[in-house]
Design an enzyme around this catalytic site. Structure first.
Site, mmCIF file in Angstrom:
data_model
loop_
_atom_site.group_PDB
_atom_site.id
_atom_site.type_symbol
_atom_site.label_atom_id
_atom_site.label_comp_id
_atom_site.label_asym_id
_atom_site.label_seq_id
_atom_site.Cartn_x
_atom_site.Cartn_y
_atom_site.Cartn_z
ATOM 1 N N TYR A 56 0.829 -1.192 0.000
ATOM 2 C CA TYR A 56 0.000 0.000 0.000
ATOM 3 C C TYR A 56 0.872 1.254 0.000
ATOM 4 C CZ TYR A 56 -3.570 -3.361 1.581
ATOM 5 O OH TYR A 56 -4.423 -4.432 1.701
ATOM 6 N N HIS A 140 0.234 -12.173 1.353
ATOM 7 C CA HIS A 140 -0.528 -11.211 0.555
ATOM 8 C C HIS A 140 -0.630 -11.674 -0.900
ATOM 9 C CE1 HIS A 140 -1.306 -6.604 -0.100
ATOM 10 N NE2 HIS A 140 -2.386 -7.353 -0.305
#
Length: 337
Positions: A56, A140
């Protein structure tokens, strides 16, 4: 705000979580002040679960989240981050990240689910956040990396968990089939399920949710608005569904669900947030938030009373699957607030 424990671990999360992709400048710039005050607003509202990732904003989300939480009592909140994408120097920067975040591309992402990659990623996350530990660590998006993720990354996380370095471990993905394998075949405690148990998609009832219930493991639900189609009281043409323009048939279905919600005195986004909590294995809904206004809207939606009859009527009209369970225990109606 109610708390639920990740099964078989010491980690407790609030029923509503703060998703920190937006404060990493997802799709547009979020001013630093907005990011700071968003986290402060979430804290004041009782939110104590915060989810971030190196992905992010190429570390920006982790830095901002860590800075905002640094003066809070460490045992008072839970932070999760993720491994699988190492941040390494970018030898050929073009100026701006090309994976959806409005940040400079001095770094780039490098897939790595090796044991060393996991350890290096966690160390880098702790340095960026300034935290002394991570409470939850997810693999992830390991979609294309099952073997290394299952055989190297997950055992490395399990070792850290068993040493007490991490409280809980798992995986986060946009698909449910591989998450089911992580629950059944690895040491995962919890999975982060994106978009597969929503008012428009209950496919997780076929695999990951039965697995979680059978094994006594936990699920965190994200992507409950399916990229936006469920985020407004009245969906419209041109809205997104799973990152693409929503097909007209899905818009029509969302409008039909919105009509049933209105008949029960509630709204489509409030029902979208409440719906995952009807399943007993889902312990949390985490929503992306980038400013105080979004935080307060999401908290208000989360707190709305949802009549139990709404789910019955949606089943009866064929708008959700008939095997969607009745609301779960203390989550019935207002969801453990």
């Amino acid at each position: 705000m109610g708390h639920r424990k990740i099964a078989n671990t010491p980690v407790e999360v609030t029923a509503l979580g703060f998703g920190a992709s937006g404060i990493g400048n997802l799709y547009r710039v979020t001013p630093a002040h907005d990011a700071q005050t968003a986290i402060e607003a979430a804290w004041e509202a009782g939110v104590r679960y915060f989810d971030t990732a190196p992905h992010y904003g190429l570390g920006l989300s982790e830095r901002r989240l860590g800075a905002a939480l640094r003066k809070r009592p460490r045992d008072a909140y839970v932070v999760s981050s993720k491994v699988g994408r190492l941040l390494v120097p970018n030898e050929s920067p073009r100026g701006t990240d090309d994976e959806g975040f409005m940040v400079r591309d001095d770094l780039r992402r490098q897939w790595d689910f090796s044991r060393d990659g996991v350890l290096h990623s966690i160390e880098a996350t702790l340095e960026r956040t300034g935290l002394d530990r991570l409470d939850v660590v997810y693999l992830h998006d390991p979609d294309d990396h099952w073997r290394q993720a299952a055989e190297e990354a997950m055992p490395a996380l399990a070792e850290l968990r068993d040493q007490g370095v991490i409280g809980a471990i798992g995986a986060g993905m946009n698909q449910s089939a591989m998450l089911t394998r992580f629950l059944r075949e690895t040491a995962a405690d919890v999975v982060m399920l994106a978009g597969r148990y929503t008012l428009l998609d209950q496919s997780a009832l076929d695999d990951v949710l039965p697995a979680a219930r059978d094994l006594g493991k936990s699920v965190v639900a994200v992507g409950v608005f399916n990229s936006g189609l469920l985020s407004r009281d009245r969906p419209a043409e041109g809205m997104k569904y799973d990152y693409q323009d929503a097909p007209p048939a899905l818009v029509a279905r969302a409008l039909a669900i919105a009509d049933v919600c209105a008949a029960h005195g509630t709204t489509l986004p409030a029902a979208a947030i409440a719906f995952p909590h009807t399943h007993p294995s889902i312990i949390n809904v985490t929503l992306g938030m980038r400013n105080p206004e979004q935080v307060m809207r999401n908290v208000e939606l989360h707190r709305r009373h949802i009549p139990e009859g709404l789910w019955d009527d949606l089943r009866a009209e064929g708008l959700i699957r008939s095997d969607v369970p009745a609301a779960n225990g203390p989550e019935r109606g207002a969801r453990c607030l």
